[in-house]
Design an enzyme around this catalytic site. Structure first.
Site, PDB file in Angstrom:
ATOM      1  N   PHE A 217       0.873  -1.184   0.000  1.00 15.61           N
ATOM      2  CA  PHE A 217       0.000   0.000   0.000  1.00 15.61           C
ATOM      3  C   PHE A 217       0.906   1.228   0.000  1.00 15.61           C
ATOM      4  CE2 PHE A 217      -2.451   3.495   1.604  1.00 15.61           C
ATOM      5  CZ  PHE A 217      -3.668   3.346   0.967  1.00 15.61           C
ATOM      6  N   ASP A 326       9.246   3.128   1.732  1.00 16.83           N
ATOM      7  CA  ASP A 326       8.067   3.897   2.143  1.00 16.83           C
ATOM      8  C   ASP A 326       7.859   3.685   3.639  1.00 16.83           C
ATOM      9  OD1 ASP A 326       5.555   4.853   2.728  1.00 16.83           O
ATOM     10  OD2 ASP A 326       4.538   3.874   1.047  1.00 16.83           O
ATOM     11  N   LYS A 357       2.228  10.752   8.385  1.00 15.61           N
ATOM     12  CA  LYS A 357       1.609  10.269   9.621  1.00 15.61           C
ATOM     13  C   LYS A 357       2.277  10.821  10.890  1.00 15.61           C
ATOM     14  CE  LYS A 357      -0.422   6.098   7.613  1.00 15.61           C
ATOM     15  NZ  LYS A 357      -1.859   6.045   7.797  1.00 15.61           N
ATOM     16  N   THR A 381       1.691  23.889  -4.621  1.00 10.07           N
ATOM     17  CA  THR A 381       1.517  25.196  -3.987  1.00 10.07           C
ATOM     18  C   THR A 381       2.096  25.217  -2.578  1.00 10.07           C
ATOM     19  OG1 THR A 381      -0.502  25.512  -5.249  1.00 10.07           O
ATOM     20  CG2 THR A 381      -0.186  26.959  -3.348  1.00 10.07           C
TER      21      THR A 381
HETATM   22  C1  PLP Z   1       2.886   2.738   3.801  1.00  5.13           C
HETATM   23  C2  PLP Z   1       1.931   3.811   3.366  1.00  5.13           C
HETATM   24  N1  PLP Z   1       2.236   4.565   2.303  1.00  5.13           N
HETATM   25  C3  PLP Z   1       1.426   5.557   1.886  1.00  5.13           C
HETATM   26  C4  PLP Z   1       0.247   5.825   2.526  1.00  5.13           C
HETATM   27  C5  PLP Z   1      -0.649   6.918   2.030  1.00  5.13           C
HETATM   28  O1  PLP Z   1      -0.680   7.967   2.928  1.00  5.13           O
HETATM   29  P1  PLP Z   1      -1.903   8.996   2.881  1.00  5.13           P
HETATM   30  O2  PLP Z   1      -3.117   8.254   3.322  1.00  5.13           O
HETATM   31  O3  PLP Z   1      -1.485  10.076   3.828  1.00  5.13           O
HETATM   32  O4  PLP Z   1      -2.014   9.483   1.489  1.00  5.13           O
HETATM   33  C6  PLP Z   1      -0.123   5.063   3.651  1.00  5.13           C
HETATM   34  C7  PLP Z   1      -1.387   5.318   4.350  1.00  5.13           C
HETATM   35  O5  PLP Z   1      -1.864   4.596   5.162  1.00  5.13           O
HETATM   36  C8  PLP Z   1       0.743   4.031   4.074  1.00  5.13           C
HETATM   37  O6  PLP Z   1       0.455   3.254   5.123  1.00  5.13           O
END
Ligand code: PLP
Length: 500
Positions: A217, A326, A357, A381
């Site tokens: 994800f 990530d 987060k 922006t």
């Molecule tokens: C590992 C990871 N990457 C990216 C995201 C996407 O973040 P956002 O919901 O702030 O767009 C999340 C969200 O839960 C995540 O857990």
């Protein structure tokens, strides 16, 4: 005049929120130490089932304006404190999910409220700048004090962004730009590059790809979504890129019993990665970057060994692909180290590390080489929000002052041991307890039972989250102490007995 009024209101708010008046909780195990979080309540207190009547009425009202299918209940953020989220029906719940893992040091932390009372900070809260063109005077200092003070090994550059998806989306662009510049060498873009990109054609819009993993994800924007494979609901009906997807290892638990099988599984996945890189190059869609979570979160809390990640990073380097880690969900201390990739023990863990987060601002760290060569190539922006850097500086002060990473390691140990005990006690119901720090999860026998357990636990005053097909994930704040672990385990145990 306006300043002193705001100051007075905030002082009153602070006084109200520092009140410690909650009665003891009947679920507390005798072994649990007293709550030590100074601004915390000392237990859940439930008045209705959740969502209660006020939440239901508000959901109906909001439903006339937006889709409310995902709304759990409405919150009273003024009354929420420490590890406890209070809802609009007066229910006070121990929050072990913390707004999808995004509250670093609990609700209404006094140190953060105090920031709001400092008149010197007001202009930062009131005037949100277009950071890419008109940054405030203290911006470099604040970045150094906050994000750069926790930069991953080998990285001295950081780009702030808004959310996690926005961070990843721009990190992907940085990898593509880097890759094409590498291919071109000294020569700049050709006339054909320039004309073709304006009509979405190659070579200006090249057929490059990002390799991702099953179960990953990385967000819901178009580029990120092409690398997200956790749930159908995120993907359905949205056009995507034909990019390679490698298998993420599916480890067997307990790890000590399956070390040979798990090593074989990881080797299989790495082999597949190399095959895919070669195949996609042959297809004319070379892999510019590999993106991976150190622990797949939304996709079901899937772990892999440090050795897997180190070997993957080597494969990326061997094939000239950038390596993007990530850390949107794993970053910020919840694994017991500030970054989950620190557990790999590598001093060159990645080319890009994205975050959001618990860091309160989105963004990504990157190696010097991945700096876009021209302005406006990585741009929007806001490019983040300097007020979030102020909060982050204070969050980091609290983490250091209170040794919260050590606390996380301690609470994490108590949590995982408690989960091991529960899975031994309920063998048909629970399995695969796993975790790093307090970033833990456990599987339930099926998704319907998992969902029922989540609702029943919430009605008993504990908020948990689901992930993957049938996992429960635990994502408390960094101020979640051993005391809270025992409190939670007792309540969870009460719920589980109903599912035996
Ligand atoms: C590992 C990871 N990457 C990216 C995201 C996407 O973040 P956002 O919901 O702030 O767009 C999340 C969200 O839960 C995540 O857990």
């Amino acid at each position: 005049m306006a300043t002193s009024l705001i100051g007075r209101q905030l002082a009153l708010h602070l006084q109200k929120n520092l009140w410690l008046g909650a009665p003891g909780c009947r679920y507390v195990s005798k072994a649990a130490a007293k709550a030590e979080v100074e601004f915390d309540y000392d237990g859940p207190s439930m008045k209705t089932t959740v969502p209660g009547p006020r939440s239901q009425a508000l959901t109906k009202q909001l439903g006339d304006i937006q889709n409310v299918g995902a709304v759990n209940f409405f919150c009273n953020y003024e009354e929420s404190r420490g590890n406890y989220l209070v809802d609009v029906d007066g229910n006070r719940m121990l929050d072990v999910y913390t707004q999808i893992s995004s509250i670093p040091i609990g609700y209404n932390h006094p140190a953060l409220l105090k920031l709001m009372t400092n008149p010197n900070n007001l202009s930062t809260f009131v005037n949100r700048p277009a950071l890419g063109i008109l940054p405030p005077e203290n911006f470099p200092d604040k970045l150094t004090e906050s994000l750069l003070s926790i930069a991953p090994s080998g990285m001295s550059r950081v780009q702030t962004m808004a959310c996690g998806s926005c961070s990843n989306e721009n990190a992907y662009k940085a990898m593509f730009i880097w890759y094409r510049n590498k291919e071109r060498g000294q020569s700049g873009p050709s006339a054909e590059d320039i004309s073709s990109c304006m009509v979405n054609q190659g070579p200006g819009c090249p057929d490059l790809s990002i390799l991702s993993f099953t179960g990953a994800f990385h967000g819901r924007t178009l580029g990120c979504l092409a690398t997200t494979h956790s749930k159908v609901i995120h993907k359905l009906d949205v056009p995507s890129f034909d990019w390679p997807i490698a298998p993420f290892p599916r480890l067997q638990y307990p790890l000590e019993e399956f070390s040979r099988e798990n090593a074989q599984e990881e080797a299989r996945c790495l082999e597949e990665v190399e095959d895919l890189i070669v195949k996609w190059r042959q297809k004319g869609k070379p892999v510019a970057g590999i993106v991976i979570e150190p622990i797949q979160a939304e996709g079901g809390d899937n772990h892999a060994s440090a050795d897997f990640f180190i070997r993957l990073r080597r494969i990326a380097a061997k094939h000239g692909c950038a390596f993007h880690v990530d850390e949107v969900q794993t970053g910020g201390g919840c694994t017991g180290k500030f970054w989950a990739h620190e557990h790999w023990g590598s001093d060159d863990p990645a080319d890009i590390v994205s975050f959001s987060k618990k860091l309160l601002t989105g963004g990504y760290y990157h190696k010097e080489a991945l700096q876009a060569d021209k302005p406006y190539r990585i741009f929007n922006t806001w490019m983040g929000d300097p007020s979030k850097n102020l909060f982050l500086c204070e969050v980091l002060n609290v983490i250091r002052r209170e040794n919260l990473l050590e606390e996380v390691a301690r609470s994490g140990k108590a949590l995982i041991n408690g989960l091991y005990e529960l899975q031994a006690q309920y063998p048909g119901l629970l399995s695969r307890a796993r975790g790093q720090g307090t970033f833990c999860a456990i599987d339930v026998r099926d998704d319907a039972t998992r969902d029922k357990i989540l609702v029943k636990t919430r009605d008993k005053g504990v908020i948990l989250g689901g992930c993957g097909d049938r996992s429960i994930r635990f994502r408390p704040a960094l101020v979640f102490k051993e005391y809270h672990v025992h409190l939670f385990l007792n309540i969870f145990n009460d719920v589980l007995t109903q599912f035996k």
